[in-house]
Structures are given as structure tokens and as C-alpha cells.
Design an enzyme around this catalytic site. Structure first.
Site, mmCIF file in Angstrom:
data_model
loop_
_atom_site.group_PDB
_atom_site.id
_atom_site.type_symbol
_atom_site.label_atom_id
_atom_site.label_comp_id
_atom_site.label_asym_id
_atom_site.label_seq_id
_atom_site.Cartn_x
_atom_site.Cartn_y
_atom_site.Cartn_z
ATOM 1 N N HIS A 24 -30.951 45.818 13.514
ATOM 2 C CA HIS A 24 -30.542 45.191 12.244
ATOM 3 C C HIS A 24 -31.692 45.311 11.248
ATOM 4 O O HIS A 24 -32.559 44.441 11.163
ATOM 5 C CB HIS A 24 -30.146 43.726 12.454
ATOM 6 C CG HIS A 24 -29.533 43.092 11.233
ATOM 7 N ND1 HIS A 24 -28.267 42.542 11.212
ATOM 8 C CD2 HIS A 24 -30.003 42.960 9.967
ATOM 9 C CE1 HIS A 24 -27.992 42.090 10.010
ATOM 10 N NE2 HIS A 24 -29.044 42.325 9.221
ATOM 11 N N HIS A 26 -32.334 47.061 7.145
ATOM 12 C CA HIS A 26 -31.738 47.739 5.982
ATOM 13 C C HIS A 26 -32.699 48.804 5.485
ATOM 14 O O HIS A 26 -33.886 48.524 5.276
ATOM 15 C CB HIS A 26 -31.429 46.718 4.890
ATOM 16 C CG HIS A 26 -30.430 45.688 5.325
ATOM 17 N ND1 HIS A 26 -29.082 45.822 5.084
ATOM 18 C CD2 HIS A 26 -30.569 44.540 6.036
ATOM 19 C CE1 HIS A 26 -28.439 44.783 5.602
ATOM 20 N NE2 HIS A 26 -29.317 43.993 6.188
ATOM 21 N N HIS A 199 -22.333 41.085 8.755
ATOM 22 C CA HIS A 199 -23.173 39.921 8.470
ATOM 23 C C HIS A 199 -22.245 38.712 8.354
ATOM 24 O O HIS A 199 -21.316 38.718 7.547
ATOM 25 C CB HIS A 199 -23.889 40.095 7.137
ATOM 26 C CG HIS A 199 -25.032 41.048 7.158
ATOM 27 N ND1 HIS A 199 -24.898 42.388 7.391
ATOM 28 C CD2 HIS A 199 -26.361 40.845 6.945
ATOM 29 C CE1 HIS A 199 -26.082 42.967 7.333
ATOM 30 N NE2 HIS A 199 -26.996 42.064 7.062
ATOM 31 N N GLU A 202 -24.417 33.395 8.360
ATOM 32 C CA GLU A 202 -25.767 33.306 7.793
ATOM 33 C C GLU A 202 -25.688 32.314 6.620
ATOM 34 O O GLU A 202 -26.026 31.161 6.763
ATOM 35 C CB GLU A 202 -26.246 34.700 7.353
ATOM 36 C CG GLU A 202 -27.680 34.707 6.815
ATOM 37 C CD GLU A 202 -28.085 36.050 6.204
ATOM 38 O OE1 GLU A 202 -27.224 36.892 5.911
ATOM 39 O OE2 GLU A 202 -29.307 36.228 5.991
ATOM 40 N N ASP A 280 -34.608 42.925 9.751
ATOM 41 C CA ASP A 280 -33.761 42.766 8.564
ATOM 42 C C ASP A 280 -34.303 43.550 7.356
ATOM 43 O O ASP A 280 -33.819 44.643 7.072
ATOM 44 C CB ASP A 280 -33.565 41.278 8.234
ATOM 45 C CG ASP A 280 -32.247 41.007 7.509
ATOM 46 O OD1 ASP A 280 -31.451 41.956 7.346
ATOM 47 O OD2 ASP A 280 -32.005 39.858 7.126
ATOM 48 N N ASP A 281 -35.268 42.978 6.637
ATOM 49 C CA ASP A 281 -35.843 43.635 5.451
ATOM 50 C C ASP A 281 -37.363 43.474 5.458
ATOM 51 O O ASP A 281 -37.903 42.592 4.782
ATOM 52 C CB ASP A 281 -35.281 43.000 4.165
ATOM 53 C CG ASP A 281 -33.797 43.249 3.990
ATOM 54 O OD1 ASP A 281 -33.408 44.418 3.799
ATOM 55 O OD2 ASP A 281 -33.024 42.278 4.058
HETATM 56 ZN ZN ZN Z 1 -29.145 42.090 7.107
#
Ligand code: ZN
Length: 338
Positions: A24, A26, A199, A202, A280-281
Site C-alpha cells: 500500500h 502511492h 481504501h 479510514e 502509504d505516502d
Molecule cells: Zn493510501
């Protein structure tokens, strides 16, 4: 296991260096700040720090990045090469299933989806040549752009299925639309041989997780931590064995949990949910996958067995072919036995 400071430091060292699978992350959120700065100078745009301040600024910076810094398909080549190279060198990521979100710039007419995917795959090939990292891509169907556009993207994606594109995800603000409206798109994606994730759970609660499981038939859950608000759904998800893509630092940054120490990951594992650790990021949340594993040990008190369990879960729940999963397991075993 005794948890002296020396033991903890040793486990951190082991997990930081271990060969890893990331499920996961991006693509644009994983480029180094230097790549972002380079794109700013290419387009004569004043550089900005991507460091997370608050959720509104994060979204604004993401939109700015896509609007101002992704103007031609070749920008994606550079982002993919630099992001994957950073993942390999910083965290020893050997295999990654990476979200990419070309839907918005393609919709704006900047380039075709084929041009975007060709550029991303060229960047991935360059990173593989330099570091050995293997990557496949999960195309994000963004809630904000709607199901009709999602269906159009599937049409353009067809030639890439199994040739660099492995799945589709549902991203963007969960509150933008209900998952149900994407049911025909996800049904079509499944028929095309694409794997499915979304997603959910969240910013929205457990009902959105149930909706994504029931209406979309997702095979993995992006975040999903708010499932813990619904004990019955937890039991059901544990029975299904559906894996969760957990991102500790991201969840703290966006305010979902107060601190890593307060993260529900240990409770999720205790409840029998299959969980993996992800970044994630990294650009926005100032983290790496190695940092996430280190945090699980130092802040969540995971011992060696628990941390290695997370490394193995990422291999097991990836969508890689079985023979390749066996190779990844053997690579991890060889590292741990060294
Ligand atoms: Zn994400």
C-alpha cells in the site's frame, strides 16, 4: 521474549534490513522530495515542502502536485524510477504493488492512459535495472471522478492486465461517494482478471468496510482500521481472512489515531485479522517502509516473531504468483538465518 533495550535494538536492525514487500504505497506520494523539486524547476514552479501539516493542506498539496508537476507522461517515468529506487535503497523493498492515479490527468486531457502506463512501466524497468526491485501497479479509481470514468479507464487498461497492471483500487475521499456506485466497475475489473482493493474504514467507519466487501468484493482492505468499531464485522473479516493494508504513520498524521502507541494494529492482530505494514505516502508522511517496521517494534512493542510475522504476511497476501512468493519467502529465510 525478553525485551531489553539491546533486544529491541537488535530486532529493529533485523527488520530494517530485511527484504520487504510493500502493498500500500502511492506512486506520486513515494517520490523523493528531490524529484518533486526537480519537477518544480522543470516547470518553473515555486517548490513546496510536501511535509504533512494537516489533512486539508495534504489534499491541497496533492492536487497542486498533480496539476502543476505532472504535465506530460514522461513525468510519470521520472516519478516511478525515483520512487521505486528510493523504496529499494531505503527499505530494501524487493517487491511492491503500487497504487498509481493517472485517472485525473488523463481525464484532463494531458495524455492518454496508455502513455501514462507506458511511462510508469519504463520508470519501473529503470529502477529494476538499478536496484532489482520488482513492481506491479494497481490503478486507483478515484471516488471523485465517478464510476463512468472508472469504466472508461478499464477499457484503456485492458492491454496492460497481467503486463504490469495487476489490480484496481478505490481511492480519494471516502465521503465523496458510496462504494456501491462502483459495483459494476469492480465486477467488470474482476472479469478482466484484475485484483481488487479499496481504501475504506479510514475517514469513514466500519459500514464502509462492509460495503466494500459486499458490494465490490474487494480482496484486500486499504487501511480499514475503523473496522474495530464493529466487533461483529471484525469476526466476519477474520473468518474471511481478508488482509488489511495497515499504515501506522499515515493514520497518526491524518488524525485517525492519536499516536502510534495508540494504534489498533495489536488489537487487530489479536482479533485474528490478517494485517500487513505499509508506508502509504512516504513523501508526505516523512516515513519509509523500514521506519514503519521499526515503529512497530519500538512503539507497539512487537517482538521478533511478531515483526517477522508481518514480513511474511506481506508476502503471503501479495498478488504475486505462487512461485514468486516462494522465492520471496526463501529470500527472507536466507536473510533471517544469516
Ligand atoms: Zn493510501
Amino acid at each position: 521474549m525478553a525485551e531489553t533495550e539491546g533486544d529491541i535494538a537488535k530486532v529493529v536492525e533485523v527488520v530494517r534490513g530485511a527484504p520487504k514487500v510493500e502493498l500500500h504505497v502511492h506512486l506520486a506520494g513515494a517520490m523523493p522530495q528531490a524529484t518533486l523539486d526537480g519537477l518544480c524547476s522543470k516547470y518553473g514552479v515555486a517548490p513546496r515542502s510536501a511535509a504533512f501539516v494537516d489533512y486539508a493542506t495534504f489534499i491541497e498539496t496533492w492536487v497542486w502536485m498533480v496539476d502543476e508537476l505532472i504535465r506530460e507522461a514522461d513525468d510519470y517515468r521520472r516519478i516511478a524510477e525515483d520512487a521505486l529506487t528510493a523504496m529499494a535503497t531505503q527499505s530494501n523493498v524487493v517487491y511492491a504493488e503500487v497504487f498509481c492515479s493517472p485517472g485525473t490527468p488523463v481525464k484532463e486531457g494531458k495524455f492518454s492512459l496508455a502513455d501514462a502506463l507506458d511511462a510508469i512501466l519504463a520508470g519501473a524497468a529503470a529502477a529494476r535495472a538499478a536496484t532489482g526491485i520488482e513492481a506491479v501497479f494497481v490503478v486507483d479509481l478515484e471516488r471523485l471522478t465517478g464510476p463512468e470514468w472508472g469504466m472508461a479507464l478499464l477499457d484503456s487498461m485492458a492491454p496492460y492486465v497481467g503486463k504490469g497492471v495487476i489490480g484496481v483500487g478505490l481511492g480519494g475521499p471516502e465521503a465523496a461517494c458510496e462504494a456501491e456506485v462502483y459495483a459494476p466497475v469492480f465486477a467488470r475489473a474482476r472479469e478482466m482478471g484484475l485484483r481488487l482493493t479499496a481504501h475504506c474504514g479510514e475517514s469513514q467507519g466500519a459500514p464502509e468496510v462492509a460495503a466494500c466487501l459486499d458490494a465490490l468484493g474487494i480482496e484486500r482492505i486499504g487501511h480499514g482500521v475503523r473496522i474495530m468499531e464493529d466487533p461483529e464485522l471484525v469476526v466476519r473479516a477474520a473468518g474471511l481472512g481478508v488482509p488489511f493494508e495497515v499504515c501506522l504513520t499515515s493514520n497518526v498524521a491524518t488524525g485517525l489515531v492519536a499516536s502510534i502507541q495508540a494504534h489498533p494494529l495489536p488489537a487487530m492482530l489479536a482479533a485474528g485479522l490478517v494485517c500487513t505494514l505499509n508506508s502509504d505516502d512516504p513523501l508526505f508522511f516523512d516515513t519509509t517502509l523500514a521506519d514503519e517496521y521499526a515503529a512497530a517494534v519500538t512503539r507497539l512493542g512487537m517482538d521478533y516473531d511478531a515483526a517477522v510475522g508481518l514480513l511474511r504476511a506481506a508476502i503471503a497476501t501479495s498478488w504475486a504468483p505462487d512461485a514468486y512468493k516462494a522465492e520471496l519467502e526463501a529470500q527472507l529465510d536466507a536473510y533471517l538465518e544469516r
